[in-house]
Design an enzyme around this catalytic site. Structure first.
Site, mmCIF file in Angstrom:
data_model
loop_
_atom_site.group_PDB
_atom_site.id
_atom_site.type_symbol
_atom_site.label_atom_id
_atom_site.label_comp_id
_atom_site.label_asym_id
_atom_site.label_seq_id
_atom_site.Cartn_x
_atom_site.Cartn_y
_atom_site.Cartn_z
ATOM 1 N N TYR A 1 41.834 -28.253 -28.348
ATOM 2 C CA TYR A 1 42.782 -27.445 -27.580
ATOM 3 C C TYR A 1 43.883 -28.305 -26.946
ATOM 4 C CZ TYR A 1 44.416 -23.704 -24.577
ATOM 5 O OH TYR A 1 45.181 -22.749 -23.965
ATOM 6 N N LYS B 1 27.832 -31.540 -31.042
ATOM 7 C CA LYS B 1 27.662 -31.993 -32.427
ATOM 8 C C LYS B 1 27.505 -33.521 -32.385
ATOM 9 C CE LYS B 1 27.761 -30.804 -36.766
ATOM 10 N NZ LYS B 1 26.491 -30.481 -37.340
ATOM 11 N N ASP C 1 25.220 -26.416 -34.832
ATOM 12 C CA ASP C 1 24.856 -25.528 -35.942
ATOM 13 C C ASP C 1 23.522 -24.827 -35.683
ATOM 14 O OD1 ASP C 1 25.203 -28.556 -37.652
ATOM 15 O OD2 ASP C 1 23.395 -27.960 -36.588
ATOM 16 N N ASP D 1 34.857 -21.814 -28.674
ATOM 17 C CA ASP D 1 35.714 -20.769 -29.229
ATOM 18 C C ASP D 1 34.924 -19.967 -30.273
ATOM 19 O OD1 ASP D 1 37.925 -19.331 -29.861
ATOM 20 O OD2 ASP D 1 38.967 -20.931 -30.928
#
Ligand code: NAD
Length: 447
Positions: A188, A255, A309, A333
């Site tokens: 962002y 992640k 994930d 998001d």
């Protein structure tokens, strides 16, 4: 008190933000931004429901003093532009506001009509709605500018199931969590450089020089900054929310298996802030297993982390295990929209953007211009944003009343056209389609 041109601040108590938390008097002044399009329908319904809930909870002892502020079409009419500095200054002064949706130009045309969101290349009369007083040069999103000017770094999205709403997920009735998405960093922040540009080439050369590694010369380059301070202020807010609302866990989503120093660091700094600043209130999931046989000690918030994930699977297969999720920008998001879909779509999703200076609560849908002024659309998203606002203020009783009223109205099948259509498609015979204001009255009756 700052001098305002068009803002009339009513009598009441300013909400002060101390250490990032609101201090609220008996008559808090709250900024009210109607929004473009259907804002004119949903905003007065929301205020009437909130006023009724506050009165029911506290009698004459407490009341909200609404302070109208202007953006979009209403600001164009008064100030000649869609987002005057005065509006931003006033939100900062009040410390809290709630807003309807605003038109965001998306095409390349030079002008946008704030009545109907149509875009065109001349400023004469709108070719769509025929009005000539709503056209203005295209501009950057009002929502984004508010976030940036007020440093509203936490995007907060509660996701919960309402009994009776058709939802695709088998475990939808277990969904009740709040997403805290970082609003200023990660992708962002917008460091995105075109293939072949000076900056892209310079970064490629710098990487070669410092790491010896080759990036293909025909690559575009994006930079994903995640800082300790940016992470800690977000996670601090997520843990504080869990503490204030008495929720059982905070999950740090990342992640870090692939990006140790950005995503992985997000998780590590999140654990740090929980331990350093909320040590007596929190416990890690690891400690729960190692020291307490898997049962968390009463009153402690369990801090856990999940790889991004896997959490997308977990919110579908075991949603009941999550109550607050904290994420960097991009994963946040994706997660916000994926989670809302679990419980039947965007219609009822509320939101807030919160910083240390101010908190702005908002409907998450758009201006739906074709329904403007028809008293038809669903005011649920803005009402639920008001529920969050009341929770943020520590006014839990009226928040619970609004929520209870909405739950009952929806479960009874007393809903606006959008939910009525979905419920009938599922074979329900007892649905009563209400107007926007009719739904508001039903909520007040049932709260
Ligand atoms: P939209 O959300 O306005 O409409 C999408 C669909 O959802 C339409 O079919 C609409 O009729 C329906 N819908 C929206 N809100 C509803 C409600 N409360 N009850 C029942 N049905 C509802 O999205 P769009 O058409 O893509 O955008 C219209 C304008 O709104 C654009 O200018 C866009 O940029 C802006 N927008 C603003 C925000 C915001 O301010 N937060 C968010 C999204 C879009």
């Amino acid at each position: 008190m700052p001098q305002f041109q068009h803002v009339n601040v009513p009598e009441g108590d300013l909400v002060r933000n101390e250490n990032g938390r609101p201090v609220v008097g008996a008559r808090p002044i709250i900024g009210l931004l109607q929004g473009d399009g259907i804002g004119i329908d949903i905003t007065p319904v929301m205020t009437s429901v909130v006023d009724a809930a506050v009165h029911k909870a506290y009698g004459d002892e407490r009341a909200i003093a609404w302070c109208p502020l202007y953006a979009g079409l209403q600001a164009l009419e008064r100030y000649g532009n869609e987002l005057p500095d005065e509006t931003i200054d006033a939100i900062r002064h009040l410390g809290i506001a709630i807003k309807g949706p605003y038109t965001t130009p998306i095409g390349d045309e030079k002008f946008v009509c704030l009545h109907c969101a149509h875009q065109q290349d001349n400023k004469t009369t709108c070719a769509e709605c025929g009005k000539d007083d709503g056209l203005t040069p295209r501009y950057r999103s009002i929502n984004v500018r508010l976030r940036q000017h007020l440093d509203l770094y936490a995007c907060v999205r509660p996701v919960r199931y309402f009994d009776g709403v058709p939802a695709p997920n088998k475990y939808a009735d277990q969904v009740d969590f709040v997403i805290f998405r970082e609003n200023t960093e990660d992708v962002y922040a917008g460091y995105d450089f075109e293939r072949g540009s000076d900056t892209a080439q310079a970064v490629i050369a710098l990487m070669k020089e410092h790491t010896g590694r080759d990036i293909r010369p025909d690559s575009g380059i994006g930079i994903k900054p995640i800082s300790e301070s940016g992470t800690k202020r977000l996670v601090r807010r997520a843990v504080q929310w869990a503490k204030d609302q008495k929720l059982p866990s905070v999950t740090l989503v990342h992640k870090g298996n692939i990006m140790k120093f950005t995503e992985g660091a997000f998780s590590a700094w999140g654990y740090e802030v929980a331990a350093d600043e909320f040590g007596a209130d929190t416990i890690t999931e690891k400690a729960v297993w190692e020291q307490h046989d898997g049962t968390p000690p009463a009153g402690r918030i369990v801090i856990k982390d999940r790889i991004a994930d896997s959490i997308f699977q977990q919110i579908q297969t075991r949603p009941g295990e999550y109550s607050v999720l904290a994420l960097p920008n991009l994963n946040g998001d994706y997660m916000s929209d994926a989670a809302i879909a679990l419980v039947g779509g965007l219609g009822l999703g509320p939101g807030a953007n919160i910083g240390d200076e101010a908190a702005v609560f908002e409907a998450t849908h758009g201006t739906a211009p074709k329904y403007t002024g028809q008293d038809k659309v669903n005011p649920g998203s803005l009402m639920l944003s008001a529920v969050m606002m009341l929770e943020h203020m520590g006014w839990k009783e009226p928040a619970d009343l609004v929520l209870a009223g909405m739950k009952k109205a929806i479960a009874n099948g007393h809903v606006t056209y959008d939910l009525a259509r979905l419920m009938r498609a599922e074979g329900r015979q007892d649905v009563e389609e209400l107007s926007c204001s009719g739904f508001g009255r039903a909520v007040i009756e049932l709260m």
